[in-house]
Motif scaffolding. Sequence first.
Motif, mmCIF file in Angstrom:
data_model
loop_
_atom_site.group_PDB
_atom_site.id
_atom_site.type_symbol
_atom_site.label_atom_id
_atom_site.label_comp_id
_atom_site.label_asym_id
_atom_site.label_seq_id
_atom_site.Cartn_x
_atom_site.Cartn_y
_atom_site.Cartn_z
ATOM 1 N N ASN A 65 0.824 -1.212 0.000
ATOM 2 C CA ASN A 65 0.000 0.000 0.000
ATOM 3 C C ASN A 65 0.855 1.258 0.000
ATOM 4 O OD1 ASN A 65 -2.428 -1.371 -0.099
ATOM 5 N ND2 ASN A 65 -2.567 -1.540 2.119
ATOM 6 N N GLY A 66 2.036 1.199 0.600
ATOM 7 C CA GLY A 66 2.941 2.339 0.561
ATOM 8 C C GLY A 66 3.392 2.650 -0.855
ATOM 9 N N ILE A 67 3.708 1.612 -1.613
ATOM 10 C CA ILE A 67 4.089 1.799 -3.015
ATOM 11 C C ILE A 67 2.926 2.398 -3.801
ATOM 12 C CG2 ILE A 67 4.680 0.584 -5.153
ATOM 13 C CD1 ILE A 67 6.191 -1.427 -3.389
ATOM 14 N N TRP A 68 1.732 1.886 -3.551
ATOM 15 C CA TRP A 68 0.549 2.357 -4.267
ATOM 16 C C TRP A 68 0.271 3.831 -3.950
ATOM 17 C CZ3 TRP A 68 -5.077 1.212 -2.607
ATOM 18 C CH2 TRP A 68 -5.968 1.657 -3.589
ATOM 19 N N PHE A 69 0.276 4.196 -2.674
ATOM 20 C CA PHE A 69 -0.012 5.577 -2.285
ATOM 21 C C PHE A 69 1.068 6.536 -2.778
ATOM 22 C CE2 PHE A 69 -2.555 3.687 1.401
ATOM 23 C CZ PHE A 69 -3.734 3.728 0.677
ATOM 24 N N GLU A 70 2.317 6.084 -2.781
ATOM 25 C CA GLU A 70 3.403 6.933 -3.285
ATOM 26 C C GLU A 70 3.228 7.188 -4.772
ATOM 27 O OE1 GLU A 70 6.944 7.967 -5.291
ATOM 28 O OE2 GLU A 70 6.239 5.902 -5.335
ATOM 29 N N ALA A 71 2.801 6.170 -5.521
ATOM 30 C CA ALA A 71 2.582 6.336 -6.957
ATOM 31 C C ALA A 71 1.410 7.285 -7.219
ATOM 32 C CB ALA A 71 2.327 4.984 -7.612
ATOM 33 N N ILE A 72 0.354 7.192 -6.428
ATOM 34 C CA ILE A 72 -0.784 8.096 -6.584
ATOM 35 C C ILE A 72 -0.364 9.529 -6.288
ATOM 36 C CG2 ILE A 72 -3.003 8.767 -5.573
ATOM 37 C CD1 ILE A 72 -3.654 5.802 -5.305
ATOM 38 N N GLU A 73 0.418 9.708 -5.236
ATOM 39 C CA GLU A 73 0.891 11.044 -4.873
ATOM 40 C C GLU A 73 1.778 11.628 -5.975
ATOM 41 O OE1 GLU A 73 3.908 12.673 -1.564
ATOM 42 O OE2 GLU A 73 2.182 11.577 -0.774
ATOM 43 N N ALA A 74 2.665 10.817 -6.531
ATOM 44 C CA ALA A 74 3.537 11.284 -7.611
ATOM 45 C C ALA A 74 2.714 11.644 -8.847
ATOM 46 C CB ALA A 74 4.571 10.219 -7.954
ATOM 47 N N ARG A 75 1.702 10.858 -9.126
ATOM 48 C CA ARG A 75 0.840 11.132 -10.278
ATOM 49 C C ARG A 75 0.071 12.440 -10.077
ATOM 50 N NH1 ARG A 75 -2.710 6.223 -12.310
ATOM 51 N NH2 ARG A 75 -0.631 5.451 -12.769
ATOM 52 N N ASN A 76 -0.411 12.679 -8.855
ATOM 53 C CA ASN A 76 -1.121 13.927 -8.567
ATOM 54 C C ASN A 76 -0.193 15.139 -8.680
ATOM 55 O OD1 ASN A 76 -3.525 12.596 -8.152
ATOM 56 N ND2 ASN A 76 -3.293 12.500 -5.928
ATOM 57 N N LYS A 77 1.053 15.003 -8.210
ATOM 58 C CA LYS A 77 2.015 16.099 -8.328
ATOM 59 C C LYS A 77 2.306 16.408 -9.798
ATOM 60 C CE LYS A 77 4.519 15.551 -3.995
ATOM 61 N NZ LYS A 77 5.806 15.177 -3.389
ATOM 62 N N LYS A 78 2.448 15.366 -10.594
ATOM 63 C CA LYS A 78 2.726 15.551 -12.018
ATOM 64 C C LYS A 78 1.556 16.260 -12.702
ATOM 65 C CE LYS A 78 3.924 12.949 -16.159
ATOM 66 N NZ LYS A 78 4.133 11.615 -16.728
ATOM 67 N N THR A 79 0.343 15.863 -12.381
ATOM 68 C CA THR A 79 -0.839 16.495 -12.954
ATOM 69 C C THR A 79 -0.917 17.961 -12.553
ATOM 70 O OG1 THR A 79 -2.009 14.387 -12.874
ATOM 71 C CG2 THR A 79 -3.355 16.355 -13.132
ATOM 72 N N LYS A 80 -0.648 18.236 -11.287
ATOM 73 C CA LYS A 80 -0.688 19.613 -10.797
ATOM 74 C C LYS A 80 0.361 20.471 -11.512
ATOM 75 C CE LYS A 80 -0.479 22.299 -6.548
ATOM 76 N NZ LYS A 80 -0.251 22.258 -5.104
ATOM 77 N N LYS A 81 1.542 19.924 -11.707
ATOM 78 C CA LYS A 81 2.606 20.652 -12.392
ATOM 79 C C LYS A 81 2.226 20.943 -13.845
ATOM 80 C CE LYS A 81 7.599 20.375 -13.048
ATOM 81 N NZ LYS A 81 8.792 19.540 -12.875
ATOM 82 N N GLU A 82 1.625 19.969 -14.513
ATOM 83 C CA GLU A 82 1.190 20.176 -15.896
ATOM 84 C C GLU A 82 0.099 21.237 -15.976
ATOM 85 O OE1 GLU A 82 0.080 16.368 -17.454
ATOM 86 O OE2 GLU A 82 2.143 15.641 -17.479
ATOM 87 N N LEU A 83 -0.821 21.235 -15.011
ATOM 88 C CA LEU A 83 -1.870 22.253 -14.998
ATOM 89 C C LEU A 83 -1.291 23.647 -14.788
ATOM 90 C CD1 LEU A 83 -4.737 20.497 -13.022
ATOM 91 C CD2 LEU A 83 -4.764 21.216 -15.414
ATOM 92 N N GLU A 84 -0.302 23.761 -13.927
ATOM 93 C CA GLU A 84 0.343 25.059 -13.710
ATOM 94 C C GLU A 84 1.042 25.550 -14.973
ATOM 95 O OE1 GLU A 84 2.886 24.631 -10.328
ATOM 96 O OE2 GLU A 84 1.207 24.486 -8.937
ATOM 97 N N LYS A 85 1.670 24.638 -15.709
ATOM 98 C CA LYS A 85 2.305 25.011 -16.977
ATOM 99 C C LYS A 85 1.260 25.499 -17.981
ATOM 100 C CE LYS A 85 6.319 21.951 -17.041
ATOM 101 N NZ LYS A 85 6.923 20.809 -17.756
ATOM 102 N N MET A 86 0.138 24.804 -18.039
ATOM 103 C CA MET A 86 -0.914 25.196 -18.966
ATOM 104 C C MET A 86 -1.486 26.564 -18.600
ATOM 105 S SD MET A 86 -2.778 21.492 -19.419
ATOM 106 C CE MET A 86 -4.269 22.164 -20.074
ATOM 107 N N LYS A 87 -1.695 26.814 -17.311
ATOM 108 C CA LYS A 87 -2.205 28.113 -16.868
ATOM 109 C C LYS A 87 -1.208 29.217 -17.190
ATOM 110 C CE LYS A 87 -5.117 26.483 -13.095
ATOM 111 N NZ LYS A 87 -5.302 26.455 -11.628
ATOM 112 N N ALA A 88 0.061 28.958 -16.971
ATOM 113 C CA ALA A 88 1.086 29.962 -17.280
ATOM 114 C C ALA A 88 1.110 30.246 -18.774
ATOM 115 C CB ALA A 88 2.450 29.485 -16.804
ATOM 116 N N LYS A 89 0.960 29.236 -19.586
ATOM 117 C CA LYS A 89 0.950 29.421 -21.039
ATOM 118 C C LYS A 89 -0.290 30.211 -21.464
ATOM 119 C CE LYS A 89 1.785 26.845 -25.235
ATOM 120 N NZ LYS A 89 1.979 25.526 -25.821
ATOM 121 N N ASP A 90 -1.439 29.939 -20.859
ATOM 122 C CA ASP A 90 -2.656 30.682 -21.169
ATOM 123 C C ASP A 90 -2.527 32.152 -20.795
ATOM 124 O OD1 ASP A 90 -3.909 28.458 -22.188
ATOM 125 O OD2 ASP A 90 -5.080 28.042 -20.378
#
Length: 96
Positions: A65-90
């Motif tokens: 479960n630690g591996i699973w939760f860490e992967a979910i957290e990393a995926r959420n961070k990546k999504t958040k970073k991509e959204l920030e890039k898109m907002k900055a570009k807009d």
Amino acid sequence: MFNFKGYLYALLFVVVLHILDRYLPKWFGALPGVVYLVFILYKMFTQGFTLPMFLVLIGGEVILNGIWFEAIEARNKKTKKELEKMKAKDISSKSL
């Protein structure tokens, strides 16, 4: 005697699971934990309940479960970073 081959297989399994959790759907990470739980409970019922087997159950679930939760957290961070890039570009395209 030290079971090097067993530890090597376990390490390989954890690495493969970590990589798969990064690229497969979020729900995939729950499957190894459920399968492990069923397998260990089966072993406990057929061989009898012992403290070491219970500790293996708890330890394995914590790791999976630690591996699973860490992967979910990393995926959420990546999504958040991509959204920030898109907002900055807009914002930059609107100012032009």
